[in-house]
Every structure is written in C-alpha cells, then in structure tokens.
Design an enzyme around this catalytic site. Structure first.
Site, PDB file in Angstrom:
ATOM      1  N   GLN A  47     106.282  25.592  10.990  1.00 33.77           N
ATOM      2  CA  GLN A  47     105.216  25.473   9.999  1.00 33.77           C
ATOM      3  C   GLN A  47     104.700  24.030   9.987  1.00 33.77           C
ATOM      4  O   GLN A  47     105.444  23.093  10.234  1.00 33.77           O
ATOM      5  CB  GLN A  47     105.735  25.846   8.614  1.00 33.77           C
ATOM      6  CG  GLN A  47     106.302  27.257   8.537  1.00 33.77           C
ATOM      7  CD  GLN A  47     105.294  28.323   8.939  1.00 33.77           C
ATOM      8  OE1 GLN A  47     104.149  28.301   8.515  1.00 33.77           O
ATOM      9  NE2 GLN A  47     105.725  29.241   9.791  1.00 33.77           N
ATOM     10  N   GLY A  48     103.415  23.871   9.720  1.00 25.24           N
ATOM     11  CA  GLY A  48     102.846  22.535   9.639  1.00 25.24           C
ATOM     12  C   GLY A  48     102.185  22.079  10.918  1.00 25.24           C
ATOM     13  O   GLY A  48     101.731  20.943  11.014  1.00 25.24           O
ATOM     14  N   CYS A  49     102.116  22.951  11.909  1.00 21.07           N
ATOM     15  CA  CYS A  49     101.456  22.635  13.176  1.00 21.07           C
ATOM     16  C   CYS A  49     100.130  23.396  13.227  1.00 21.07           C
ATOM     17  O   CYS A  49     100.081  24.569  12.870  1.00 21.07           O
ATOM     18  CB  CYS A  49     102.311  23.048  14.370  1.00 21.07           C
ATOM     19  SG  CYS A  49     103.850  22.132  14.507  1.00 21.07           S
ATOM     20  N   ALA A  50      99.085  22.721  13.670  1.00 17.39           N
ATOM     21  CA  ALA A  50      97.787  23.383  13.808  1.00 17.39           C
ATOM     22  C   ALA A  50      97.834  24.406  14.940  1.00 17.39           C
ATOM     23  O   ALA A  50      97.208  25.452  14.864  1.00 17.39           O
ATOM     24  CB  ALA A  50      96.693  22.357  14.066  1.00 17.39           C
ATOM     25  N   SER A  51      98.582  24.109  15.984  1.00 21.26           N
ATOM     26  CA  SER A  51      98.757  25.032  17.107  1.00 21.26           C
ATOM     27  C   SER A  51      99.920  25.963  16.801  1.00 21.26           C
ATOM     28  O   SER A  51     100.717  25.720  15.905  1.00 21.26           O
ATOM     29  CB  SER A  51      99.080  24.249  18.388  1.00 21.26           C
ATOM     30  OG  SER A  51      98.079  23.322  18.667  1.00 21.26           O
TER      31      SER A  51
END
Length: 146
Positions: A47-51
């Site tokens: 969680q917390g990744c744009a990808s």
C-alpha cells in the site's frame, strides 16, 4: 551487507548520466527473480505505491534467527528496478540486520532519492516500511519460539 552497498555505489559511480542510471535501474528490475502467481495476492500488495507492487517475504532457517528472502514485482519498469535495489539491501539478512539498516541513507548516497518524483519516493518508503514490518513480525515470532 557492506559489500552489497559498496558494489551498488561502485556501479552507480561508473555511470555519469542520470538517464543511463535509470536504464541501469530498469536492467536490475528485469533481472529480478519472477514472483510466483500465488504471491500476487492482497496480503503481499504494498500500500502507498502509485504503481502495482507486490513483495513476498520467505524465511530461511539456518540458525537462531531466520534470514528473510524477498521476491517481488511491479507493473512499472523503474519501480521494479527500485525493488531490485531494495532487495539487494535486505534479502538474505536477519530481521535484526534489516531493522538496523537505513535504506534512506543508502538511497541518498546513490543519489537516487533526489532524482525520484515525490510519488516514487513515497512508494520506495512504503516498500521499505513493508520489509521492516515483515522483519519485525519474523523477529517477534523468533523471540516467542525461544
């Protein structure tokens, strides 16, 4: 671990242009061990990744404290390369070693953080947080079993 960090620093020091460094990071990602389909699950999604990013931790027991090995993948080539760099820092280490490692300092030494977008920097921080969380859980389990 010192050899791994020294090797990364040396590799990056040999490449002058940032465009070439990005290509090198992408090459590192392409060399990652493939992530098993079974490991592409909500529990391993970072969680917390744009990808899209998945990281799976695997324990290898050979002594008092286990060593953690990581596999992972992303749908973005540059992110996959960043995963490869992070794995070079953490994979094969004990939970105690992982928790004592300052990944941010190394990324600063490589000059990576200053060349990443804020969104990618946040994603890297999320990946490191996830790996350290896995290390804390493994260490707690080890202490509980002792």
């Amino acid at each position: 671990m010192a050899e791994t960090i020294a090797a990364l620093k040396e590799d990056f020091s040999l490449i002058d242009e940032w465009e070439d460094r990005y290509r090198y990071v992408i090459e590192l990602g392409r060399a990652l061990e493939p992530l098993a389909d079974a490991d592409r699950n909500p529990r391993n999604k970072v969680q917390g990744c744009a990808s899209q990013v998945w990281i799976a931790a695997h324990e290898e027991r050979d002594g008092k404290e286990p060593r953690l090995a990581f596999t992972g993948d992303s749908d973005a080539l540059i992110v996959k390369g960043l995963i490869a760099i992070i794995f070079r820092l953490f994979s094969g280490r004990t939970p105690s070693e992982i928790l004592a490692t300052d990944a941010g300092a190394l990324l600063d030494e490589l000059g990576l953080r200053e060349h990443l977008t804020p969104q990618r920097s946040n994603g890297v921080a999320s990946m490191v947080t996830r790996i350290k969380s896995d290390a804390k859980a493994a260490l707690a389990q080890t202490l509980k079993s002792a």
